[in-house]
Write an enzyme that holds these catalytic residues in place. Structure first.
Site, PDB file in Angstrom:
ATOM      1  N   TYR A 167      -9.800  13.619 -53.941  1.00 18.68           N
ATOM      2  CA  TYR A 167      -9.119  12.265 -54.481  1.00 18.68           C
ATOM      3  C   TYR A 167      -7.745  11.880 -54.160  1.00 18.68           C
ATOM      4  CZ  TYR A 167      -7.819   8.772 -58.029  1.00 18.68           C
ATOM      5  OH  TYR A 167      -7.488   7.352 -58.341  1.00 18.68           O
TER       6      TYR A 167
ATOM      7  N   GLU B 197      -6.666   3.176 -53.736  1.00 14.76           N
ATOM      8  CA  GLU B 197      -7.391   4.388 -53.952  1.00 14.76           C
ATOM      9  C   GLU B 197      -8.321   4.771 -52.843  1.00 14.76           C
ATOM     10  OE1 GLU B 197      -9.331   5.641 -58.084  1.00 14.76           O
ATOM     11  OE2 GLU B 197     -10.665   4.598 -57.001  1.00 14.76           O
TER      12      GLU B 197
END
Ligand code: ADP
Ligand code: MG
Length: 389
Positions: free
Chosen positions: A109, A197
């Site tokens: 992530y 993201e």
């Protein structure tokens, strides 16, 4: 303003961030043609909606032949996809992205977003990336590393290395990661992004890094100076009432409750929502009609409130300062006549020309209640809309 995954990946590619090759398709036939053009023997068909959580909701499908590509695209296109990020009504799937399948070793992530407390961009990373990142954040937050970036200094190489080590990169991957992180930071700055993201950023079986998912959110207040990105806006993905409100320059946010409110000034609007809640009701929206709204804007605002099928009552709470109470009364009366008023209405006016405003409301013979204080107004509307929850 959100971008679709395929749009975000175009932007990534322009910044030299490695992404898989892919093509957009609006029909199953186009999806098959896309797979043919891409070549290879493994594809991924991905629903293009402004939300994450698609994988778990059936919006990301692996396909090993053309028939499977066709079937996956057919199953998604024209439907609405509901994920944990959308609410039960979901978002329309008008296009799919057909992408070359990657061989995944591990999923990481990585994001950059504004840390409002620090007033700095934060780079956030976790080696436990992928589709369960929400659970990681909730149960094992120690697996998440945050690096705050000073705006004057920008992202520093030592910060990239610190993040790279936390994410478990070794050897050449450290340099590769630094390039990606630096590019993402430049992108955030250049494009006025509020969020970028990458979940997952993958390590492939042969050890290289690829952005497998991409999400970009542009600060809505800066879209005017990003004309190239503004063209990418997909209003089909937006809340129809919020869209309508933005066309009329109204600050409107949809909420889950059933008491609509029309207020002037963001602070008073927040206070009104609080008092509705305190009296046992649930606000259906936040709406600030602004300090200098005219009769037309009040009418438009009223129409938007009444178009929400959940609304069981409307509370108008206006402090007449720049906007005078008689203007509001005029707008309320005009709108109530134009759109058949089907739910109870409570109006509380205070300030400039309040006597005139109240008189106009009374003389209009409209079916509405008036109130002097906010407390009284909230109590009345909660009661009229069906009482406590
Ligand atoms: P979402 O975050 O909306 O669920 P993602 O794009 O992250 O959508 O896809 C979900 C998962 O599907 C990823 O975590 C990854 O495991 C897999 N996936 C996505 N794209 C590809 C791809 N091109 N090749 C192989 N697997 C993929
Ligand atoms: Mg993802």
């Amino acid at each position: 303003m959100n971008l679709h995954e395929y749009q975000s990946k175009q932007v990534f590619a322009a910044y030299g961030i490695p992404v898989p090759t892919g093509r957009v398709a609006a029909t199953p036939e186009e999806a098959v043609a896309a797979a043919e053009a891409l070549g290879g023997s493994l594809w991924v068909v991905k629903a293009q909606v402004h939300a994450g959580g698609r994988g778990k909701a059936g919006g990301v499908k692996l396909a090993r032949d053309k028939a499977a590509v066709h079937a996956a695209a057919k199953a998604m296109l024209g439907t609405r996809l509901a994920t944990i990020q959308t609410g039960p009504e979901g978002l329309p799937v008008d296009t799919v992205y057909v992408e070359t399948g990657s061989a995944i070793e591990r999923e990481i992530y990585l994001s950059l977003t504004l840390n409002r407390e620090k007033g700095q961009i934060a780079m956030i990373g976790s080696a436990a990336g992928g589709m369960d990142i929400e659970e990681v954040a909730a149960h094992t937050p120690e697996k998440i590393t945050t690096v705050n970036i000073h705006p004057a200094a920008g992202l520093q190489p030592h910060q990239c290395r610190r993040m790279a080590f936390a994410l478990g990169f070794t050897g050449a991957q450290i340099g590769e990661f630094q390039k990606i992180a630096m590019a993402l930071y430049r992108l955030v700055m250049d494009k006025d992004a509020a969020l970028v993201e990458v979940n997952p950023l993958i390590v492939t079986k042969d050890g290289s890094l690829v952005a497998l998912d991409a999400k970009i959110n542009i600060d809505a207040n800066a879209v005017f100076r990003q004309p190239e990105l503004a063209k990418m806006r997909d209003t089909a993905q937006e809340d129809p009432m919020e869209l309508k409100a933005s066309e009329h320059d109204l600050n409107y946010v949809s909420l889950d409750g059933d008491i609509a409110c029309m207020v002037n000034g963001a602070g008073l609007a927040m206070a009104t929502m609080d008092v509705i809640q305190q009296k046992g009701g649930m606000p259906a929206n936040f709406l600030d009609v602004g300090g200098g709204a005219n009769k037309q804007q009040v009418t438009n605002a009223f129409k938007i409130l009444l178009s929400d099928p959940n609304v069981k009552g409307i509370l108008v709470n206006i402090f007449g300062g720049i906007m005078k109470c008689d203007t509001i009364a005029d707008g309320v009366i005009a709108a109530a006549r134009e759109v058949k008023l089907s739910v109870p209405l409570v109006v509380r006016l205070e300030g400039t020309n309040v006597e005139l405003g109240r008189k106009m409301l009374t003389e209009s013979k409209l079916d509405l209640q008036t109130a002097v204080s906010l407390d009284e107004a909230a109590e009345k509307i909660v009661k009229a809309a069906g009482g406590h929850r």
